[in-house]
Design an enzyme around this catalytic site. Sequence first.
Site, PDB file in Angstrom:
ATOM      1  N   GLU A 124     -23.111 -44.926  22.051  1.00 41.30           N
ATOM      2  CA  GLU A 124     -23.766 -44.546  22.990  1.00 41.30           C
ATOM      3  C   GLU A 124     -24.156 -45.420  24.298  1.00 41.30           C
ATOM      4  O   GLU A 124     -25.287 -45.415  24.884  1.00 41.30           O
ATOM      5  CB  GLU A 124     -25.205 -43.683  22.593  1.00 41.30           C
ATOM      6  CG  GLU A 124     -25.011 -42.502  21.852  1.00 41.30           C
ATOM      7  CD  GLU A 124     -24.495 -42.641  20.466  1.00 41.30           C
ATOM      8  OE1 GLU A 124     -23.502 -41.962  20.339  1.00 41.30           O
ATOM      9  OE2 GLU A 124     -25.474 -43.064  19.957  1.00 41.30           O
ATOM     10  N   TYR A 142     -22.243 -53.974  16.015  1.00 45.57           N
ATOM     11  CA  TYR A 142     -21.290 -53.763  17.197  1.00 45.57           C
ATOM     12  C   TYR A 142     -21.200 -54.849  18.041  1.00 45.57           C
ATOM     13  O   TYR A 142     -22.101 -55.350  18.310  1.00 45.57           O
ATOM     14  CB  TYR A 142     -21.379 -52.453  17.877  1.00 45.57           C
ATOM     15  CG  TYR A 142     -21.031 -51.083  17.230  1.00 45.57           C
ATOM     16  CD1 TYR A 142     -19.687 -50.832  16.830  1.00 45.57           C
ATOM     17  CD2 TYR A 142     -21.883 -49.737  17.489  1.00 45.57           C
ATOM     18  CE1 TYR A 142     -19.409 -49.590  16.674  1.00 45.57           C
ATOM     19  CE2 TYR A 142     -21.556 -48.763  17.053  1.00 45.57           C
ATOM     20  CZ  TYR A 142     -20.472 -48.413  16.562  1.00 45.57           C
ATOM     21  OH  TYR A 142     -20.038 -47.211  16.045  1.00 45.57           O
ATOM     22  N   TYR A 194     -34.033 -43.698  18.369  1.00 43.09           N
ATOM     23  CA  TYR A 194     -33.375 -43.037  17.312  1.00 43.09           C
ATOM     24  C   TYR A 194     -33.828 -42.316  16.380  1.00 43.09           C
ATOM     25  O   TYR A 194     -33.428 -41.932  15.322  1.00 43.09           O
ATOM     26  CB  TYR A 194     -32.119 -43.880  17.000  1.00 43.09           C
ATOM     27  CG  TYR A 194     -30.692 -43.221  16.818  1.00 43.09           C
ATOM     28  CD1 TYR A 194     -29.687 -43.305  17.580  1.00 43.09           C
ATOM     29  CD2 TYR A 194     -30.364 -42.863  15.373  1.00 43.09           C
ATOM     30  CE1 TYR A 194     -28.554 -42.661  17.250  1.00 43.09           C
ATOM     31  CE2 TYR A 194     -29.159 -42.229  15.052  1.00 43.09           C
ATOM     32  CZ  TYR A 194     -28.503 -42.234  16.073  1.00 43.09           C
ATOM     33  OH  TYR A 194     -27.225 -41.648  15.873  1.00 43.09           O
ATOM     34  N   GLU A 252     -21.701 -44.437   8.627  1.00 41.83           N
ATOM     35  CA  GLU A 252     -22.861 -44.195   9.455  1.00 41.83           C
ATOM     36  C   GLU A 252     -23.323 -43.040   8.795  1.00 41.83           C
ATOM     37  O   GLU A 252     -23.006 -41.704   8.998  1.00 41.83           O
ATOM     38  CB  GLU A 252     -22.241 -43.597  10.995  1.00 41.83           C
ATOM     39  CG  GLU A 252     -21.634 -45.034  11.536  1.00 41.83           C
ATOM     40  CD  GLU A 252     -21.394 -44.419  13.092  1.00 41.83           C
ATOM     41  OE1 GLU A 252     -21.546 -43.240  13.397  1.00 41.83           O
ATOM     42  OE2 GLU A 252     -20.931 -45.424  13.812  1.00 41.83           O
ATOM     43  N   ASN A 264     -13.170 -47.505  16.465  1.00 41.73           N
ATOM     44  CA  ASN A 264     -14.355 -46.760  16.232  1.00 41.73           C
ATOM     45  C   ASN A 264     -13.966 -45.551  16.200  1.00 41.73           C
ATOM     46  O   ASN A 264     -13.846 -44.879  17.091  1.00 41.73           O
ATOM     47  CB  ASN A 264     -15.493 -47.205  16.853  1.00 41.73           C
ATOM     48  CG  ASN A 264     -16.900 -46.562  16.324  1.00 41.73           C
ATOM     49  OD1 ASN A 264     -17.047 -46.919  15.090  1.00 41.73           O
ATOM     50  ND2 ASN A 264     -17.356 -45.628  17.307  1.00 41.73           N
ATOM     51  N   GLU A 265     -13.861 -44.564  15.079  1.00 41.65           N
ATOM     52  CA  GLU A 265     -13.941 -43.027  14.940  1.00 41.65           C
ATOM     53  C   GLU A 265     -12.617 -42.653  15.890  1.00 41.65           C
ATOM     54  O   GLU A 265     -12.744 -41.943  16.546  1.00 41.65           O
ATOM     55  CB  GLU A 265     -15.169 -42.324  15.446  1.00 41.65           C
ATOM     56  CG  GLU A 265     -16.388 -42.697  14.569  1.00 41.65           C
ATOM     57  CD  GLU A 265     -17.487 -41.621  14.997  1.00 41.65           C
ATOM     58  OE1 GLU A 265     -17.482 -41.492  16.254  1.00 41.65           O
ATOM     59  OE2 GLU A 265     -18.461 -41.429  14.324  1.00 41.65           O
TER      60      GLU A 265
END
Length: 633
Positions: free
Chosen positions: A129, A83, A334, A267, A186-187
């Site tokens: 996030e 990103y 994560y 993803e 993005n989404e």
Amino acid sequence: MLSGMEMYASVFFFVTVCGVCSAHGESSDRSFSIDYKNSCFLKDGHPFQYISGSIHYSRIPRFYWKDRLLKMYMTGLNTIQIYVPWNFHETVEGVHNFTGDRDLEHFLDLANQTGLLVILRPGPYICAEWEMGGLPAWLLQKNIILRSSDTDYLLAVTNWFAVLLPKMKRWLYVNGGNIISVQVENEYGSYFACDYNYMRHLRALLQGHLGKDTVLFTTDGNTDKEMTCGTLDGLYATVDFGTGDNITEAFNRQRKFEPQGPLVNSEYYTGWLDHWGDEHAMVDTKRVSRGLAEMLSMGANVNMYMFEGGTNFGYWNGADHDNRFRPVVTSYDYDAPLSEAGDPTEKLIAIREVIKMFKAIPFGPMPPATPKFAYGLAMLKKVGNISSLLDILSVGPVQSKYPLTFEKLNQFYGYMLYQTTLPHDLAEPTPLISPLNGVHDRAYVSVNGVFQGVLERDTVLAINVTGRQGDIVDILVENMGRVNFGSHINDYKGLVGNLILGQDVLTNWKMYPLDIDGVVTAGWPHIFNLHDRTNEPSIGPALYMGTLQPSGVAWDTFLKLNDWTKGQVWINGVNLGRYWPARGPQQTLYVPGPLLSTTLPNNITVLELEGAPAHLRVLFMDRPLLKAAIHNL
Ligand SMILES: *[C@@H]1O[C@H](CO)[C@@H](O)[C@H](O)[C@H]1NC(C)=O
Ligand SMILES: *[C@@H]1O[C@H](CO)[C@@H](O)[C@H](O)[C@H]1NC(C)=O
Ligand SMILES: *[C@@H]1O[C@H](CO)[C@@H](O)[C@H](O)[C@H]1NC(C)=O
Ligand SMILES: *[C@@H]1O[C@H](CO)[C@@H](O)[C@H](O)[C@H]1NC(C)=O
Ligand SMILES: *[C@@H]1O[C@H](CO)[C@@H](O)[C@H](O)[C@H]1NC(C)=O
Ligand SMILES: *[C@@H]1O[C@H](CO)[C@@H](O)[C@H](O)[C@H]1NC(C)=O
């Protein structure tokens, strides 16, 4: 009984990778494209399947970029997905930074040298996030509909892409670089706006800057609604899903929108994020490797999100807002195959075993974990409370009848002090109320230097205070990170509504924007003598300082603030992020070794917001603690 791994092998081993995609196109020099006829990607005219992992350069110190990339390569990945956080590169409107830890081209260069292709996700919105999903907070200074064809928004995006994309052009695979494809937004399908004109504008910008033949794609959650609003003609539609989803059904959904072309999971969730006050999230390794094996055996292209998570240093964490505001913790470990500190985990080994069944993996050993060191205890002393340090921390107050937001005062991150006086005597404990839930996000309240308590967005909307007419009311307001997902991303910070004391609206505010980072980076408070400081801990917001004696090594370590409550830490001027052991689950902060000096005392600065322990010690340990018990209100 077959072991898990033998079972995958017997089921999947004889399926040819990209089985349906066996035709060979014309072999050309350097090309990357979609073969709709044979349902696969074509690289240099040959069928190509990517096995990719997400890594965020903005969450890893530059010093370690190469180490993490090499570990990904040695796992058998041929591609990484990254990103580009707009707000990381253009924190102030019109001022761009692509140097040091923000040197995106250096990162691309290291990936290219390592032998890794790149899937670029320039947003402009990225979620991740990350604070405000990567959008710069200065956008909020205009009355703007983010992620839509709002004129002001499109103009800002156009200007940003005119800076970013020309830099990316030479890194396209066809131009001799390693970028094979570029994601658009993005989404987008999970955002309420569903504005095709916005997506058309982005498509035109990307094609204009990068060329019409660049493979552009979208990524959306695996529902019809999301795929409908998130996809656009000319942008290849891909899906994202984790171990809990049925793979056949998820790819059937992609097929509904792309009847031909490669299967892509953009993803595939190897782990998950943590919020303050939630249990530490973990995703089972066996399920991750089983799903990966199944997708690879179908010839699908898979990006593992995350492969290396890293850290939300400084103020870069985002927040969710479903039924309430839920900020993301500092660690972005994560539960990924490479840990926050970049160490190979069992999950990485399991994933490498799966990849081995489908392709040859590079010869040679996996680079080891970086060495860790338990430097032990450091003693801190109090510098002073925030209200007594305003001359140093702030350029001075702005006055206004009603409170103003951070954005209005051009302070986008961190902390601001709001000050007023009590309008009359409070004989009884009197409620101080945030009637419209206007504390974004936490307010630390003192009256005449006596700490009264904390107001917290969505959870604590009233506390009792006492005092006399004319007493000074100090309210330090913390921005806990802007919402990064959903319809609440216009997330203004500070006191975004009035406070009421008893029956009265509090008025006549002085607002002190605080530049703690500026002064700490410039060497304060350690330019002054530590011996003048007191050992008295404060209740309420105060700064503490200390040093960690050099020990000849500068290895990674983990900082534990035992019995401290909540705050922010800097080491040698670098903002490590927020700590909140009183809420959990995260208990230690990652301290990258290269920050430390081997010869000079290392400067520690702590902003404790609620209450420091009497011992005033902090501990440097050799391992992280991310999953301790949580304590909710
Ligand atoms: C740009 O970012 C780097 C890396 O974070 C930082 O060291 C540098 O001070 C920044 N430059 C400016 C002009 O702000
Ligand atoms: C990327 O790496 C390849 C192979 O080492 C090299 O030929 C190429 O010049 C590199 N590209 C760039 C833009 O540095
Ligand atoms: C996934 O869905 C397909 C089609 O609906 C079904 O046949 C299959 O049994 C499901 N697989 C699992 C593991 O549940
Ligand atoms: C801060 O400390 C000063 C003395 O150093 C004291 O007079 C003042 O009341 C304190 N204020 C707060 C808000 O703690
Ligand atoms: C404030 O004090 C009153 C009277 O003592 C008490 O009834 C009330 O519960 C308190 N409210 C809060 C928010 O603590
Ligand atoms: C600690 O701060 C002092 C005073 O600002 C500075 O001279 C020294 O270089 C700093 N130490 C390190 C390791 O950066």
